[in-house]
Design a protein around this motif. Structure first.
Motif, PDB file in Angstrom:
ATOM      1  N   THR A  61       0.848  -1.178   0.000  1.00 25.79           N
ATOM      2  CA  THR A  61       0.000   0.000   0.000  1.00 25.79           C
ATOM      3  C   THR A  61       0.885   1.229   0.000  1.00 25.79           C
ATOM      4  OG1 THR A  61      -1.814  -1.079   1.170  1.00 25.79           O
ATOM      5  CG2 THR A  61      -1.712   1.305   1.327  1.00 25.79           C
ATOM      6  N   ILE A  62       0.568   2.186  -0.855  1.00 24.60           N
ATOM      7  CA  ILE A  62       1.256   3.466  -0.876  1.00 24.60           C
ATOM      8  C   ILE A  62       0.223   4.522  -0.522  1.00 24.60           C
ATOM      9  CG2 ILE A  62       2.595   5.121  -2.216  1.00 24.60           C
ATOM     10  CD1 ILE A  62       3.389   2.727  -4.043  1.00 24.60           C
ATOM     11  N   GLN A  63       0.444   5.211   0.587  1.00 25.02           N
ATOM     12  CA  GLN A  63      -0.499   6.220   1.063  1.00 25.02           C
ATOM     13  C   GLN A  63       0.103   7.605   0.888  1.00 25.02           C
ATOM     14  OE1 GLN A  63      -1.855   5.710   5.065  1.00 25.02           O
ATOM     15  NE2 GLN A  63      -3.484   7.196   4.818  1.00 25.02           N
ATOM     16  N   ASN A  64      -0.712   8.518   0.392  1.00 31.38           N
ATOM     17  CA  ASN A  64      -0.281   9.868   0.099  1.00 31.38           C
ATOM     18  C   ASN A  64      -1.177  10.855   0.833  1.00 31.38           C
ATOM     19  OD1 ASN A  64      -1.174  12.282  -1.570  1.00 31.38           O
ATOM     20  ND2 ASN A  64       0.808  11.852  -2.459  1.00 31.38           N
ATOM     21  N   LYS A  65      -0.564  11.881   1.410  1.00 32.27           N
ATOM     22  CA  LYS A  65      -1.317  12.956   2.057  1.00 32.27           C
ATOM     23  C   LYS A  65      -0.824  14.266   1.457  1.00 32.27           C
ATOM     24  CE  LYS A  65      -1.803  10.441   6.323  1.00 32.27           C
ATOM     25  NZ  LYS A  65      -2.309  10.589   7.663  1.00 32.27           N
ATOM     26  N   LEU A  66      -1.593  14.783   0.509  1.00 33.34           N
ATOM     27  CA  LEU A  66      -1.222  16.031  -0.154  1.00 33.34           C
ATOM     28  C   LEU A  66      -2.229  17.122   0.169  1.00 33.34           C
ATOM     29  CD1 LEU A  66      -0.253  14.911  -3.770  1.00 33.34           C
ATOM     30  CD2 LEU A  66       1.257  15.805  -2.031  1.00 33.34           C
ATOM     31  N   ALA A  67      -1.754  18.351   0.169  1.00 34.29           N
ATOM     32  CA  ALA A  67      -2.667  19.473   0.373  1.00 34.29           C
ATOM     33  C   ALA A  67      -3.654  19.598  -0.784  1.00 34.29           C
ATOM     34  CB  ALA A  67      -1.870  20.763   0.521  1.00 34.29           C
ATOM     35  N   TYR A  68      -3.254  19.192  -1.981  1.00 35.32           N
ATOM     36  CA  TYR A  68      -4.127  19.232  -3.146  1.00 35.32           C
ATOM     37  C   TYR A  68      -4.079  17.886  -3.837  1.00 35.32           C
ATOM     38  CZ  TYR A  68      -5.944  20.367  -7.728  1.00 35.32           C
ATOM     39  OH  TYR A  68      -6.662  20.357  -8.891  1.00 35.32           O
ATOM     40  N   ASP A  85      -6.679  11.549   2.123  1.00 33.36           N
ATOM     41  CA  ASP A  85      -5.649  10.594   1.757  1.00 33.36           C
ATOM     42  C   ASP A  85      -5.947   9.995   0.391  1.00 33.36           C
ATOM     43  OD1 ASP A  85      -4.907  11.039   4.366  1.00 33.36           O
ATOM     44  OD2 ASP A  85      -5.150   8.981   5.022  1.00 33.36           O
ATOM     45  N   GLN A  86      -4.895   9.497  -0.235  1.00 38.31           N
ATOM     46  CA  GLN A  86      -5.013   8.706  -1.442  1.00 38.31           C
ATOM     47  C   GLN A  86      -4.263   7.413  -1.160  1.00 38.31           C
ATOM     48  OE1 GLN A  86      -3.456  10.914  -4.754  1.00 38.31           O
ATOM     49  NE2 GLN A  86      -4.426  12.789  -4.056  1.00 38.31           N
ATOM     50  N   VAL A  87      -4.864   6.278  -1.499  1.00 38.49           N
ATOM     51  CA  VAL A  87      -4.256   4.992  -1.194  1.00 38.49           C
ATOM     52  C   VAL A  87      -4.233   4.131  -2.454  1.00 38.49           C
ATOM     53  CG1 VAL A  87      -4.328   2.939   0.267  1.00 38.49           C
ATOM     54  CG2 VAL A  87      -5.120   5.141   1.179  1.00 38.49           C
ATOM     55  N   LEU A  88      -3.016   3.795  -2.903  1.00 43.21           N
ATOM     56  CA  LEU A  88      -2.799   2.907  -4.041  1.00 43.21           C
ATOM     57  C   LEU A  88      -2.386   1.559  -3.459  1.00 43.21           C
ATOM     58  CD1 LEU A  88      -2.520   2.574  -7.146  1.00 43.21           C
ATOM     59  CD2 LEU A  88      -0.131   3.307  -6.880  1.00 43.21           C
ATOM     60  N   GLY A 116      -3.488  -7.956  -7.872  1.00 43.21           N
ATOM     61  CA  GLY A 116      -4.616  -7.040  -7.769  1.00 43.21           C
ATOM     62  C   GLY A 116      -4.168  -5.593  -7.626  1.00 43.21           C
ATOM     63  N   LEU A 117      -5.056  -4.663  -7.973  1.00 42.82           N
ATOM     64  CA  LEU A 117      -4.761  -3.240  -7.939  1.00 42.82           C
ATOM     65  C   LEU A 117      -6.021  -2.458  -7.610  1.00 42.82           C
ATOM     66  CD1 LEU A 117      -2.918  -0.748  -8.678  1.00 42.82           C
ATOM     67  CD2 LEU A 117      -3.745  -1.052 -11.026  1.00 42.82           C
ATOM     68  N   SER A 118      -5.897  -1.444  -6.746  1.00 39.10           N
ATOM     69  CA  SER A 118      -7.006  -0.531  -6.488  1.00 39.10           C
ATOM     70  C   SER A 118      -6.445   0.817  -6.055  1.00 39.10           C
ATOM     71  CB  SER A 118      -7.955  -1.082  -5.421  1.00 39.10           C
ATOM     72  OG  SER A 118      -7.329  -1.091  -4.162  1.00 39.10           O
ATOM     73  N   PHE A 119      -7.269   1.844  -6.164  1.00 41.44           N
ATOM     74  CA  PHE A 119      -6.893   3.196  -5.755  1.00 41.44           C
ATOM     75  C   PHE A 119      -8.139   3.861  -5.197  1.00 41.44           C
ATOM     76  CE2 PHE A 119      -6.363   7.771  -6.985  1.00 41.44           C
ATOM     77  CZ  PHE A 119      -5.310   8.063  -6.136  1.00 41.44           C
ATOM     78  N   VAL A 120      -8.017   4.488  -4.033  1.00 42.57           N
ATOM     79  CA  VAL A 120      -9.140   5.189  -3.427  1.00 42.57           C
ATOM     80  C   VAL A 120      -8.680   6.554  -2.924  1.00 42.57           C
ATOM     81  CG1 VAL A 120     -10.387   3.096  -2.729  1.00 42.57           C
ATOM     82  CG2 VAL A 120      -8.797   4.151  -1.133  1.00 42.57           C
ATOM     83  N   VAL A 127     -13.138   7.778   5.399  1.00 38.84           N
ATOM     84  CA  VAL A 127     -14.396   7.911   4.672  1.00 38.84           C
ATOM     85  C   VAL A 127     -14.081   7.879   3.181  1.00 38.84           C
ATOM     86  CG1 VAL A 127     -16.400   9.371   4.215  1.00 38.84           C
ATOM     87  CG2 VAL A 127     -15.431   9.252   6.536  1.00 38.84           C
ATOM     88  N   LEU A 128     -14.611   6.883   2.484  1.00 37.72           N
ATOM     89  CA  LEU A 128     -14.342   6.699   1.064  1.00 37.72           C
ATOM     90  C   LEU A 128     -14.949   7.833   0.260  1.00 37.72           C
ATOM     91  CD1 LEU A 128     -13.103   4.746  -1.015  1.00 37.72           C
ATOM     92  CD2 LEU A 128     -15.329   3.648  -1.136  1.00 37.72           C
ATOM     93  N   ARG A 129     -14.105   8.467  -0.541  1.00 37.38           N
ATOM     94  CA  ARG A 129     -14.572   9.546  -1.423  1.00 37.38           C
ATOM     95  C   ARG A 129     -14.789   9.000  -2.833  1.00 37.38           C
ATOM     96  NH1 ARG A 129     -14.753  15.185  -1.716  1.00 37.38           N
ATOM     97  NH2 ARG A 129     -14.349  15.982  -3.794  1.00 37.38           N
ATOM     98  N   ASP A 130     -13.740   8.507  -3.449  1.00 41.38           N
ATOM     99  CA  ASP A 130     -13.830   7.925  -4.786  1.00 41.38           C
ATOM    100  C   ASP A 130     -13.025   6.641  -4.825  1.00 41.38           C
ATOM    101  OD1 ASP A 130     -15.333   9.961  -6.370  1.00 41.38           O
ATOM    102  OD2 ASP A 130     -13.676  11.224  -5.708  1.00 41.38           O
ATOM    103  N   GLN A 131     -13.472   5.721  -5.659  1.00 38.69           N
ATOM    104  CA  GLN A 131     -12.811   4.424  -5.785  1.00 38.69           C
ATOM    105  C   GLN A 131     -12.505   4.181  -7.258  1.00 38.69           C
ATOM    106  OE1 GLN A 131     -15.058   1.312  -3.954  1.00 38.69           O
ATOM    107  NE2 GLN A 131     -13.491  -0.205  -4.267  1.00 38.69           N
TER     108      GLN A 131
END
Length: 190
Positions: A61-68, A85-88, A116-120, A127-131
């Protein structure tokens, strides 16, 4: 003396009540371009020993926390600073050097060269925003360039294309397609 006490109390109150900011982006071990813009994050790898389909595989899992968040077309109007957050996630990766094609996570892969691969995108970390799921019209791959079973070192590169899951209601600023290019990671498997 009273003035300095009040100043100290005010200072402690201001610091204690400041808004939460995410941890600084020090020590990031994964980078890529996401829709043409720089993207980076923290990777975590683990083995799932409780799932018979996942034995002898590694999850990443690669987790990203960006201001934008770059997976959005526009910054949300209500978002100031930390926006989520964004999680790949890569699942059931063989712990071996090689190139593996990526698809949606499946109960048990019949192809040992497929993972397998997913990104959210998330709000508030949970709280899931987009999948997003792999774009079946494009080939997405991950290349494991190094795996040291004794030291637990695990590294490689990736290039993936994902499309927004249309079964979920779209947020107004969701990118329909996300392209990760020139991706690389380096992490440890416990």
């Amino acid at each position: 003396m009273k003035t300095s006490n009040w100043f100290s109390i005010l200072l402690v109150g201001l610091v204690g009540c400041s808004t939460h900011t995410p941890d600084p982006l020090v020590g990031e071990d994964a980078t890529a371009t996401l829709n043409g813009q720089a993207w980076s994050g923290f990777s975590t790898a683990w083995k799932n020993t409780s799932d018979s389909c996942s034995l002898n595989t590694v999850n990443l899992t690669i987790q990203n926390k960006l201001a934008y968040p770059k997976a959005r077309l526009l910054a949300p109007a209500y978002c100031a600073g930390y926006c989520g957050d964004q999680v790949l996630t890569f699942t059931r990766l063989p712990p071996a050097v090689g190139v593996y094609t990526l698809s949606m996570s499946q109960p048990c892969s019949v192809n040992p060269r497929q993972a397998g691969l997913s990104f959210v995108t998330l709000i508030g970390g949970d709280v899931l925003r987009d999948q997003y799921q792999p774009d079946v019209t494009q080939t997405s791959t991950i290349r494991i360039t190094r795996y040291d079973a004794q030291g637990g070192e695990f590294e490689g590169t990736f290039a993936v294309t994902l499309v927004r899951d249309s079964r979920r209601q779209a947020t107004s600023d969701a990118a329909e397609t996300v392209y990760f290019q020139n991706g690389s990671f380096k992490t440890k498997v416990p």
